[in-house]
Design a protein around this motif. Structure first.
Motif, PDB file in Angstrom:
ATOM      1  N   VAL A 159      -4.964   6.738  -7.844  1.00  0.00           N
ATOM      2  CA  VAL A 159      -4.150   7.725  -8.554  1.00  0.00           C
ATOM      3  C   VAL A 159      -3.411   7.016  -9.679  1.00  0.00           C
ATOM      4  N   VAL A 160      -3.200   7.728 -10.776  1.00  0.00           N
ATOM      5  CA  VAL A 160      -2.467   7.191 -11.925  1.00  0.00           C
ATOM      6  C   VAL A 160      -1.522   8.265 -12.436  1.00  0.00           C
ATOM      7  N   ALA A 161      -0.640   7.881 -13.334  1.00  0.00           N
ATOM      8  CA  ALA A 161       0.402   8.808 -13.791  1.00  0.00           C
ATOM      9  C   ALA A 161      -0.188  10.018 -14.499  1.00  0.00           C
ATOM     10  N   THR A 162      -1.182   9.796 -15.377  1.00  0.00           N
ATOM     11  CA  THR A 162      -1.861  10.884 -16.084  1.00  0.00           C
ATOM     12  C   THR A 162      -3.322  10.862 -15.685  1.00  0.00           C
ATOM     13  N   CYS A 193      -1.089  -8.045  -4.112  1.00  0.00           N
ATOM     14  CA  CYS A 193      -1.799  -6.927  -4.737  1.00  0.00           C
ATOM     15  C   CYS A 193      -1.144  -5.621  -4.308  1.00  0.00           C
ATOM     16  N   ILE A 194      -1.246  -4.622  -5.157  1.00  0.00           N
ATOM     17  CA  ILE A 194      -0.700  -3.303  -4.840  1.00  0.00           C
ATOM     18  C   ILE A 194      -1.832  -2.274  -4.867  1.00  0.00           C
ATOM     19  N   VAL A 195      -1.799  -1.359  -3.901  1.00  0.00           N
ATOM     20  CA  VAL A 195      -2.788  -0.285  -3.810  1.00  0.00           C
ATOM     21  C   VAL A 195      -2.036   1.035  -3.743  1.00  0.00           C
ATOM     22  N   ASN A 196      -2.449   1.995  -4.566  1.00  0.00           N
ATOM     23  CA  ASN A 196      -1.784   3.299  -4.579  1.00  0.00           C
ATOM     24  C   ASN A 196      -2.803   4.407  -4.367  1.00  0.00           C
ATOM     25  N   ILE A 197      -2.668   5.125  -3.236  1.00  0.00           N
ATOM     26  CA  ILE A 197      -3.474   6.325  -2.996  1.00  0.00           C
ATOM     27  C   ILE A 197      -2.554   7.527  -2.815  1.00  0.00           C
ATOM     28  N   VAL A 238       0.858  -1.184   0.000  1.00  0.00           N
ATOM     29  CA  VAL A 238       0.000   0.000   0.000  1.00  0.00           C
ATOM     30  C   VAL A 238       0.893   1.233   0.000  1.00  0.00           C
ATOM     31  N   ILE A 239       0.692   2.098  -0.986  1.00  0.00           N
ATOM     32  CA  ILE A 239       1.520   3.297  -1.137  1.00  0.00           C
ATOM     33  C   ILE A 239       0.738   4.502  -0.646  1.00  0.00           C
ATOM     34  N   THR A 240       1.244   5.124   0.419  1.00  0.00           N
ATOM     35  CA  THR A 240       0.651   6.361   0.935  1.00  0.00           C
ATOM     36  C   THR A 240       1.675   7.493   0.940  1.00  0.00           C
ATOM     37  N   ALA A 241       2.834   7.253   0.368  1.00  0.00           N
ATOM     38  CA  ALA A 241       3.919   8.237   0.382  1.00  0.00           C
ATOM     39  C   ALA A 241       3.601   9.424  -0.525  1.00  0.00           C
ATOM     40  N   PRO A 242       4.186  10.589  -0.229  1.00  0.00           N
ATOM     41  CA  PRO A 242       4.049  11.730  -1.138  1.00  0.00           C
ATOM     42  C   PRO A 242       4.970  11.563  -2.334  1.00  0.00           C
ATOM     43  N   LEU A 243       4.703  12.320  -3.381  1.00  0.00           N
ATOM     44  CA  LEU A 243       5.584  12.319  -4.543  1.00  0.00           C
ATOM     45  C   LEU A 243       6.716  13.306  -4.316  1.00  0.00           C
ATOM     46  N   THR A 244       7.937  12.804  -4.317  1.00  0.00           N
ATOM     47  CA  THR A 244       9.147  13.606  -4.173  1.00  0.00           C
ATOM     48  C   THR A 244      10.147  13.103  -5.213  1.00  0.00           C
TER      49      THR A 244
END
Length: 322
Positions: free
Chosen positions: A260-263, A229-233, A203-209
């Motif tokens: 969330v997605v790249a575009t 499974c992978i989850v990205n928020i 599970v990804i909850t990190a900010p984009l840096t």
């Protein structure tokens, strides 16, 4: 003498008349103006001392009196697009603390939907088909291991809920010496590839840096179990999307839940739309009817601190981006 301006650069209706009255009561030395109009903001820029929300950042060079910006959200990855904002001496604070409840609940909605094959059930329902999965096609969360990439306020509440459901939680954060409730073991980002093989869920909850951009690529996805499974928020760019698509198509991993997605919006021709092992939500994990009240409580507290010369809550490191 002309008063400095406290600018509310928020969408119309986010604050009630009671909210506005409270701000004017707290800050009688400021003219409180509500506007998102670039022309109007440009005309007032030399008087603006406090901003709530955001302004056209290209005007920063003219914002000589700007001392503090209170974001209405938590993300500050826009700093990477406006390096002049990082150099400007204003204090930047965010609304961290608003999101842990709705986003952690959204995360578990995705996890449980993947575990119980709800997308497939919805498709069968729409087609009026009575379909039951095989025994091995569904699974339980209890007893599973969750690797949590990013252990801030959202990550910590996610860990607590996971533990309540009987899951083991491994946290990944820049400073692994800082403990967090619900996290059994904390590791640094350079140990990510070591813990990914343990994960039933990532599970990804990190900010984009700059450090997290593209963090999850082919090597990381290959390190995961084929049943994981992978989850990205967090932010879409944390995952290398082409690698994720390949991993899902070729069975490197079991599935994905993507808020969330790249575009964004996700292009209509993206293969992700048609994958049965993918759940897509349109970047609304943080939405809640309680949002503006919680954000206003942070603003109210910080405004009182600012006027009293006290340290502010939720100060963003503008160089690090969070």
């Amino acid at each position: 003498m002309t008063k400095p301006i406290l600018l509310l650069a928020l969408e119309e209706g986010r604050l009630s008349e009671q909210h506005l009255a409270r701000l004017r009561e707290l800050a009688p030395g400021y003219e409180v103006i509500q506007s998102r109009d670039e022309t109007e903001i440009r005309a007032l820029i030399h008087r603006i001392e406090i901003v709530v929300g955001d302004i056209p950042w290209e005007l920063l060079g003219e914002a000589s009196r700007l001392r503090w910006v209170q974001l209405w959200g938590a993300g500050a990855d826009w700093l990477m697009r406006y390096p002049e904002a990082a150099r400007h001496p204003f204090i930047l604070t965010n609304a961290s603390g608003v999101h842990p409840i709705p986003i952690s609940e959204h995360i578990f909605a995705l996890l449980l939907a993947l575990a119980r094959r709800l997308p497939q059930a919805f498709r069968a329902q729409q087609a009026h088909r009575w379909e039951s999965p095989d025994w091995d096609d569904v699974f339980e969360l209890a007893g599973k291991t969750l690797v949590l990439v990013g252990v801030g306020a959202i990550g910590e509440r996610t860990a607590q809920v996971a533990r309540a459901l009987g899951m083991a939680v491994v946290g990944v954060r820049r400073d692994p010496t800082r403990p967090a409730a619900g996290v059994e073991r904390m590791v640094s980002p350079d140990q990510l590839l070591d813990v990914l093989p343990e994960a039933d869920f990532v599970v990804i909850t990190a900010p984009l840096t700059p450090e997290t951009r593209g963090l999850i690529g082919r090597e990381a996805l290959r390190a995961m179990k084929p049943t994981a499974c992978i989850v990205n928020i967090g932010r879409g760019a944390i995952i290398q999307e082409e690698a994720l698509i390949q991993a899902l198509q070729e069975g490197w991993i079991r599935g994905a839940g993507l808020d969330v997605v790249a575009t964004e919006p996700l292009p209509a021709d993206s293969p992700l739309w048609d994958m049965e092992n993918v759940i897509i939500t349109a970047h609304y994990a943080g939405k809640t009817p309680c949002y503006d009240e919680r954000a206003f409580a942070i603003l109210e507290d910080n405004l009182q601190r600012f006027l009293a010369g006290q340290p502010l809550r939720n100060v963003v490191d503008k160089q690090a981006g969070y």
